[in-house]
Design an enzyme around this catalytic site. Structure first.
Site, PDB file in Angstrom:
ATOM      1  N   PHE A  36       0.845  -1.192   0.000  1.00  0.00           N
ATOM      2  CA  PHE A  36       0.000   0.000   0.000  1.00  0.00           C
ATOM      3  C   PHE A  36       0.894   1.260   0.000  1.00  0.00           C
ATOM      4  O   PHE A  36       1.919   1.284   0.676  1.00  0.00           O
ATOM      5  CB  PHE A  36      -0.887  -0.059   1.247  1.00  0.00           C
ATOM      6  CG  PHE A  36      -2.015   0.925   1.258  1.00  0.00           C
ATOM      7  CD1 PHE A  36      -3.208   0.644   0.619  1.00  0.00           C
ATOM      8  CD2 PHE A  36      -1.888   2.138   1.921  1.00  0.00           C
ATOM      9  CE1 PHE A  36      -4.248   1.550   0.628  1.00  0.00           C
ATOM     10  CE2 PHE A  36      -2.935   3.050   1.940  1.00  0.00           C
ATOM     11  CZ  PHE A  36      -4.125   2.752   1.293  1.00  0.00           C
ATOM     12  N   TYR A  79     -11.240   0.588  10.224  1.00  0.00           N
ATOM     13  CA  TYR A  79     -12.422   1.058   9.488  1.00  0.00           C
ATOM     14  C   TYR A  79     -12.771   0.167   8.301  1.00  0.00           C
ATOM     15  O   TYR A  79     -13.719   0.443   7.593  1.00  0.00           O
ATOM     16  CB  TYR A  79     -12.261   2.514   9.048  1.00  0.00           C
ATOM     17  CG  TYR A  79     -10.972   2.831   8.303  1.00  0.00           C
ATOM     18  CD1 TYR A  79     -10.846   2.531   6.955  1.00  0.00           C
ATOM     19  CD2 TYR A  79      -9.902   3.430   8.957  1.00  0.00           C
ATOM     20  CE1 TYR A  79      -9.680   2.810   6.275  1.00  0.00           C
ATOM     21  CE2 TYR A  79      -8.728   3.718   8.282  1.00  0.00           C
ATOM     22  CZ  TYR A  79      -8.620   3.407   6.946  1.00  0.00           C
ATOM     23  OH  TYR A  79      -7.459   3.683   6.283  1.00  0.00           O
ATOM     24  N   LYS A  80     -11.988  -0.872   8.063  1.00  0.00           N
ATOM     25  CA  LYS A  80     -12.299  -1.785   6.952  1.00  0.00           C
ATOM     26  C   LYS A  80     -13.176  -2.915   7.496  1.00  0.00           C
ATOM     27  O   LYS A  80     -14.336  -2.676   7.825  1.00  0.00           O
ATOM     28  CB  LYS A  80     -11.002  -2.248   6.293  1.00  0.00           C
ATOM     29  CG  LYS A  80     -10.319  -1.070   5.581  1.00  0.00           C
ATOM     30  CD  LYS A  80      -8.933  -1.346   5.063  1.00  0.00           C
ATOM     31  CE  LYS A  80      -8.369  -0.075   4.416  1.00  0.00           C
ATOM     32  NZ  LYS A  80      -6.940  -0.156   4.140  1.00  0.00           N
ATOM     33  N   ASP A  86       1.573  -5.414   8.178  1.00  0.00           N
ATOM     34  CA  ASP A  86       0.409  -4.546   8.033  1.00  0.00           C
ATOM     35  C   ASP A  86      -0.828  -5.437   7.884  1.00  0.00           C
ATOM     36  O   ASP A  86      -0.913  -6.239   6.945  1.00  0.00           O
ATOM     37  CB  ASP A  86       0.596  -3.647   6.793  1.00  0.00           C
ATOM     38  CG  ASP A  86      -0.511  -2.599   6.676  1.00  0.00           C
ATOM     39  OD1 ASP A  86      -1.656  -2.918   7.049  1.00  0.00           O
ATOM     40  OD2 ASP A  86      -0.230  -1.487   6.192  1.00  0.00           O
ATOM     41  N   ARG A 109     -12.013  -4.029  -7.279  1.00  0.00           N
ATOM     42  CA  ARG A 109     -11.887  -4.972  -6.171  1.00  0.00           C
ATOM     43  C   ARG A 109     -13.283  -5.292  -5.662  1.00  0.00           C
ATOM     44  O   ARG A 109     -14.079  -4.387  -5.378  1.00  0.00           O
ATOM     45  CB  ARG A 109     -11.048  -4.381  -5.049  1.00  0.00           C
ATOM     46  CG  ARG A 109      -9.607  -4.106  -5.452  1.00  0.00           C
ATOM     47  CD  ARG A 109      -8.759  -3.740  -4.257  1.00  0.00           C
ATOM     48  NE  ARG A 109      -9.343  -2.646  -3.492  1.00  0.00           N
ATOM     49  CZ  ARG A 109      -8.872  -2.218  -2.331  1.00  0.00           C
ATOM     50  NH1 ARG A 109      -7.835  -2.818  -1.779  1.00  0.00           N
ATOM     51  NH2 ARG A 109      -9.440  -1.219  -1.699  1.00  0.00           N
TER      52      ARG A 109
HETATM   53  C1  PLP Z   1      -6.127   0.969   4.196  1.00  0.00           C
HETATM   54  C2  PLP Z   1      -4.658   0.731   4.369  1.00  0.00           C
HETATM   55  C3  PLP Z   1      -3.846   1.665   5.008  1.00  0.00           C
HETATM   56  C4  PLP Z   1      -4.436   2.974   5.467  1.00  0.00           C
HETATM   57  O1  PLP Z   1      -3.633   3.761   6.274  1.00  0.00           O
HETATM   58  P1  PLP Z   1      -4.273   5.049   6.942  1.00  0.00           P
HETATM   59  O2  PLP Z   1      -3.221   5.632   7.766  1.00  0.00           O
HETATM   60  O3  PLP Z   1      -5.484   4.596   7.703  1.00  0.00           O
HETATM   61  O4  PLP Z   1      -4.715   5.954   5.838  1.00  0.00           O
HETATM   62  C5  PLP Z   1      -2.508   1.350   5.185  1.00  0.00           C
HETATM   63  N1  PLP Z   1      -1.996   0.172   4.762  1.00  0.00           N
HETATM   64  C6  PLP Z   1      -2.759  -0.749   4.123  1.00  0.00           C
HETATM   65  C7  PLP Z   1      -2.165  -2.035   3.672  1.00  0.00           C
HETATM   66  C8  PLP Z   1      -4.114  -0.490   3.905  1.00  0.00           C
HETATM   67  O5  PLP Z   1      -4.862  -1.379   3.264  1.00  0.00           O
END
Ligand code: PLP
Length: 405
Positions: free
Chosen positions: A126, A228-229, A203, A377
């Site tokens: 990400f 939040y996911k 992560d 997705r």
């Molecule tokens: C959604 C996501 C993030 C989001 O990071 P934020 O700090 O909440 O914006 C980070 N890493 C991965 C792999 C994600 O899927």
């Protein structure tokens, strides 16, 4: 049996089917396929938020801090650890955002391996993970070793074995790849990294609440993830961090704020880190944004992460079945792992021109997740999505692809 009958049969046999009724209705939505980006709110969350504002905040005012708010980062962390992360108490906190926690943990980790100048990560992680590590590398004079992963699958243990050596301080990967949905072999990659003397940071954003996780058992050193996911915490809900017990005395995170101090309210002259996991905290915790976690963790505890995973695999299996029947003949590619062993909670489809379909999909009440340049997705959150809903969403997609041939 027709595919619609199959959807109905899968729904009828679904032991988690009744959980859908716990979510707030979204009248204009026919098919929500983006649980991997923003989970839906529970009806209980709306009530909790209202009670919190009126009674706890409005009624108790500053007394709320000593009533318990100050402990929420740790008590919610422990509950999350027990319900979703396979983490014994005292190793998980709820705080900040994933981005900020990545910075705090990765900085702490590389500083705990002085003399080692290399961080191993992959090009398909990400963006925020990649950007944060770029910043840390510049700050600490480290070299980033980028592994190129197959975009349809993801990080393989053999690639890690080739990349790590006696100069490696840290490896960072996602448990479930945000693009392909590849489910990494965490214990094996940990074993390889540890053999080289490196620390591991995982992560969990795309796996927490969707795939069973066993951080303690897998020998994970550090982990971060968002809530939040699949954890339904709401837009911008705080993230969580895990730091294994045995490392808590030796790792120091860099954002030394008063909430991570040994005695926050002594307001002393210099920083002295708290003992244990509290030292990961920096400033005043986002209490208001932690309210939904109480309802979400109750739900996940009741459903059980193993049952969630079982339904998730059936849902993504059904997505693959529909894609093969309807979409592949129209030139759509499945760019996700097919084996259940390596499949996370979403399936990614690819076809040039998907971007133009986004607007008509939304107009028809079908909400997948679009990722540039041409990926859709499909992320059906197990507790809030039915098989019929998946059928309806992909039927609309099929019709649109046909029309735009
Ligand atoms: C959604 C996501 C993030 C989001 O990071 P934020 O700090 O909440 O914006 C980070 N890493 C991965 C792999 C994600 O899927």
């Amino acid at each position: 049996m027709s595919l619609l009958d199959r959807a109905a049969a899968l729904d009828a046999a679904d032991p988690l089917a009744s959980y859908r009724d716990r979510f707030l209705p979204a009248p204009s939505v026919v098919s929500y396929l983006d649980g991997n980006s923003l989970g839906r709110p529970l009806a209980a969350t709306a009530d909790l938020m209202d009670d919190f504002v009126r009674d706890q905040w409005g009624g108790r005012l500053i007394q709320g801090w000593t009533d318990g708010w100050l402990e929420w980062p740790l008590t919610l962390g422990d509950r999350l650890g027990a319900i979703a992360l396979g983490a014994a108490p005292g190793q998980t906190v709820v705080a900040d955002s994933t981005t900020v926690l990545l910075y705090k943990l990765a900085r702490a980790a590389v500083d705990a391996r002085p003399g080692r100048r290399k961080v191993v990560l992959d090009t398909d992680n990400f963006p925020t993970d990649r950007y944060v590590l770029e910043g840390i590398a510049a700050e600490r004079g480290l070299a980033l070793h980028w592994i190129e992963t197959d975009p349809v699958t993801g990080i393989e243990p053999a690639q890690v074995a080739e990349a790590v050596d006696a100069d490696t301080a840290l490896v960072l990967f996602s448990h479930v790849a945000y693009r392909s949905g590849w489910l990494a072999d965490v214990p094996e990659i940990n074993r390889i990294a540890h053999e080289a003397g490196a620390l591991t940071l995982w992560d969990l954003c795309h796996s927490a609440g969707s795939v069973p996780i066993a951080l303690d058992e897998w020998g994970v050193d550090l982990a971060v993830g968002c809530s939040y996911k699949y954890l339904n915490g709401g837009p911008g809900a705080p993230a969580f961090a895990y730091l294994r017990h045995s490392l808590q005395d030796s790792l120091r995170q860099p954002i030394q704020g008063w909430m991570g101090h040994r005695a926050s309210f002594e307001m002393g002259p210099g920083y002295e880190a708290a003992t244990g996991i509290r030292a990961l905290l920096s400033g005043t915790p986002p209490i208001l944004a932690m309210v939904p976690a109480h309802a979400n963790l109750d739900m996940l505890a009741a459903a059980g992460i193993e049952a969630v995973r079982a339904k998730s695999l059936l849902l993504t299996g059904f997505v693959l079945e529909l894609a093969d029947e309807w979409l592949v003949p129209l030139g759509v590619e499945v760019v996700s792992p097919r084996s259940a062993e390596r499949r996370g909670g979403h399936v990614t489809l690819r076809r040039p021109g998907f971007e133009q379909l986004l607007e008509p999909l939304w107009a028809a009440g079908v909400i997948p997740d679009y990722r540039r340049p041409d990926g859709l997705r499909i992320g059906p959150a197990p507790l809030s999505t039915s098989f019929t809903e998946v059928y309806q969403g992909l039927a609309v997609l099929r019709d649109l692809v046909e029309k735009h041939q």
